[in-house]
Design a protein around this motif. Structure first.
Motif, PDB file in Angstrom:
ATOM      1  N   ILE A  65     -26.391  74.276 -37.718  1.00 57.51           N
ATOM      2  CA  ILE A  65     -26.021  73.105 -36.930  1.00 57.51           C
ATOM      3  C   ILE A  65     -25.130  72.180 -37.752  1.00 57.51           C
ATOM      4  N   LEU A  66     -25.500  71.943 -39.002  1.00 58.68           N
ATOM      5  CA  LEU A  66     -24.675  71.098 -39.870  1.00 58.68           C
ATOM      6  C   LEU A  66     -23.293  71.694 -40.055  1.00 58.68           C
ATOM      7  N   THR A 104     -17.433  71.493 -38.724  1.00 63.82           N
ATOM      8  CA  THR A 104     -16.254  72.172 -38.181  1.00 63.82           C
ATOM      9  C   THR A 104     -15.716  71.468 -36.944  1.00 63.82           C
ATOM     10  N   GLU A 105     -16.615  71.088 -36.026  1.00 66.03           N
ATOM     11  CA  GLU A 105     -16.196  70.631 -34.709  1.00 66.03           C
ATOM     12  C   GLU A 105     -16.254  69.120 -34.537  1.00 66.03           C
ATOM     13  N   GLY A 106     -16.949  68.424 -35.449  1.00 64.77           N
ATOM     14  CA  GLY A 106     -16.998  66.979 -35.373  1.00 64.77           C
ATOM     15  C   GLY A 106     -18.061  66.454 -34.436  1.00 64.77           C
ATOM     16  N   GLU A 107     -18.152  66.993 -33.217  1.00 65.97           N
ATOM     17  CA  GLU A 107     -19.166  66.568 -32.257  1.00 65.97           C
ATOM     18  C   GLU A 107     -19.540  67.743 -31.375  1.00 65.97           C
ATOM     19  N   VAL A 108     -20.800  67.951 -31.161  1.00 64.62           N
ATOM     20  CA  VAL A 108     -21.282  69.031 -30.308  1.00 64.62           C
ATOM     21  C   VAL A 108     -22.415  68.504 -29.444  1.00 64.62           C
ATOM     22  N   ALA A 119     -27.849  74.681 -27.945  1.00 66.95           N
ATOM     23  CA  ALA A 119     -28.948  75.483 -27.409  1.00 66.95           C
ATOM     24  C   ALA A 119     -28.454  76.869 -26.998  1.00 66.95           C
ATOM     25  N   GLY A 120     -27.294  76.915 -26.332  1.00 64.51           N
ATOM     26  CA  GLY A 120     -26.735  78.206 -25.944  1.00 64.51           C
ATOM     27  C   GLY A 120     -26.285  79.027 -27.131  1.00 64.51           C
ATOM     28  N   VAL A 167     -25.520  60.789 -31.362  1.00 65.86           N
ATOM     29  CA  VAL A 167     -24.906  60.063 -30.257  1.00 65.86           C
ATOM     30  C   VAL A 167     -25.549  60.579 -28.984  1.00 65.86           C
ATOM     31  N   ARG A 168     -25.322  59.905 -27.895  1.00 60.98           N
ATOM     32  CA  ARG A 168     -25.942  60.319 -26.648  1.00 60.98           C
ATOM     33  C   ARG A 168     -25.528  61.747 -26.290  1.00 60.98           C
ATOM     34  N   GLY A 169     -26.508  62.633 -26.148  1.00 62.22           N
ATOM     35  CA  GLY A 169     -26.243  64.001 -25.708  1.00 62.22           C
ATOM     36  C   GLY A 169     -26.019  65.003 -26.818  1.00 62.22           C
ATOM     37  N   GLY A 170     -25.977  64.573 -28.062  1.00 61.16           N
ATOM     38  CA  GLY A 170     -25.731  65.556 -29.108  1.00 61.16           C
ATOM     39  C   GLY A 170     -25.818  64.953 -30.484  1.00 61.16           C
ATOM     40  N   GLY A 171     -25.112  65.559 -31.425  1.00 61.14           N
ATOM     41  CA  GLY A 171     -25.061  65.049 -32.791  1.00 61.14           C
ATOM     42  C   GLY A 171     -23.608  64.892 -33.168  1.00 61.14           C
ATOM     43  N   ASN A 172     -23.309  63.946 -34.035  1.00 59.65           N
ATOM     44  CA  ASN A 172     -21.928  63.709 -34.385  1.00 59.65           C
ATOM     45  C   ASN A 172     -21.783  63.335 -35.847  1.00 59.65           C
ATOM     46  N   VAL A 173     -20.813  63.944 -36.518  1.00 57.68           N
ATOM     47  CA  VAL A 173     -20.343  63.484 -37.817  1.00 57.68           C
ATOM     48  C   VAL A 173     -18.832  63.583 -37.788  1.00 57.68           C
TER      49      VAL A 173
END
Length: 249
Positions: A10-11, A16-20, A26-27, A52-58
């Motif tokens: 997940i980290l 890589t993607e910044g926000e997921v 889960a998928g 953040v709302r709905g996911g994780g963000n860095v």
């Protein structure tokens, strides 16, 4: 998949993607949304991501080196210790950036060696060691990941001939391709490979497949992989079929 392995992946996804989103994770990992939320809450509590709302963000490529060090530290330590046993006194070795390679450097303290590196973390481990001759590659400092990159680093590598290169990676794909997430690091890794008689890849088991959209090299360009016992067996079989030596801990 073990919880620690999934959280490490997940980290890597966040880097890589910044926000997921929770649903995407889960998928991707084949678990429930509630399981992903627990993972994100645990990682957030450890200070490794911002929810953040709905996911994780860095911010992409902004997870501090000191935070990455804490993820799967026991598994990385086993890989580093096994890799150190491959080094012979008098060797000239190239050490790539990364948390596992920094642990390797610690295991090499007190050895009669020449170490060439662009990793500030490796320099920190070895700069006061009277036995190790330390050669630092120049370049632009990538502060958040304790490394130096750029044309100057690549030019310096062209003058080096190392006995062995210890290479880090963001992931090893199912076909054995070594991948990375940061474009500025890829040319440096390729230059390290070209400057070495032997290439050893250090990858704890979460790096199978890990992450990374950028190709560094295929299994024809490295000779050995050091990983943990629970690394993906199918990928390890592919590596062995390609003639890569697989060492597990």
């Amino acid at each position: 998949m073990l919880t620690a392995t999934r959280q490490a992946k997940i980290l890597d996804s966040l880097r890589t993607e910044g926000e997921v989103s929770v649903e995407l994770l889960a998928g991707r990992f084949g678990v429930s949304a509630s399981t992903i939320r627990r993972d994100l809450n645990a990682l957030s509590a450890d200070g490794l991501l911002r929810r953040v709302r709905g996911g994780g963000n860095v911010e992409p490529d902004r997870v501090p080196f000191s935070d990455v060090e804490r993820v799967r530290s026991a598994e990385k330590e086993l890989v580093a210790s096994r890799a150190a046993a491959l080094v012979e006194d008098g060797d000239v070795i190239l050490i790539d950036i990364g948390t596992t390679t920094a642990l390797l450097a610690r295991h090499l303290r007190g050895r009669r060696l020449t170490v060439v590196t662009s990793s500030l973390a490796v320099i920190d481990q070895l700069r006061d060691d009277d036995e190790v001759e330390l050669i630092v590659l120049g370049g632009a400092v990538r502060k958040n990941y304790h490394s130096m990159v750029g044309v100057l680093t690549e030019q310096a590598l062209a003058q080096i001939r190392a006995s062995v290169c210890f290479l880090g990676t963001s992931g090893i794909r199912s076909d054995g391709t070594i991948a990375d997430t940061t474009g500025m690091e890829v040319p440096v890794k390729k230059a390290m490979i070209e400057s070495s008689n032997r290439v050893v890849v250090l990858a704890d088991s979460s790096k199978f497949p890990g992450v990374g959209l950028l190709n560094v090299c295929g299994p024809d360009r490295y000779s050995t992989v050091v990983t943990n016992d629970d690394a993906d067996p199918a990928t390890l079989d592919v590596l062995r079929s390609a003639g890569v030596e697989v060492l597990t801990t």
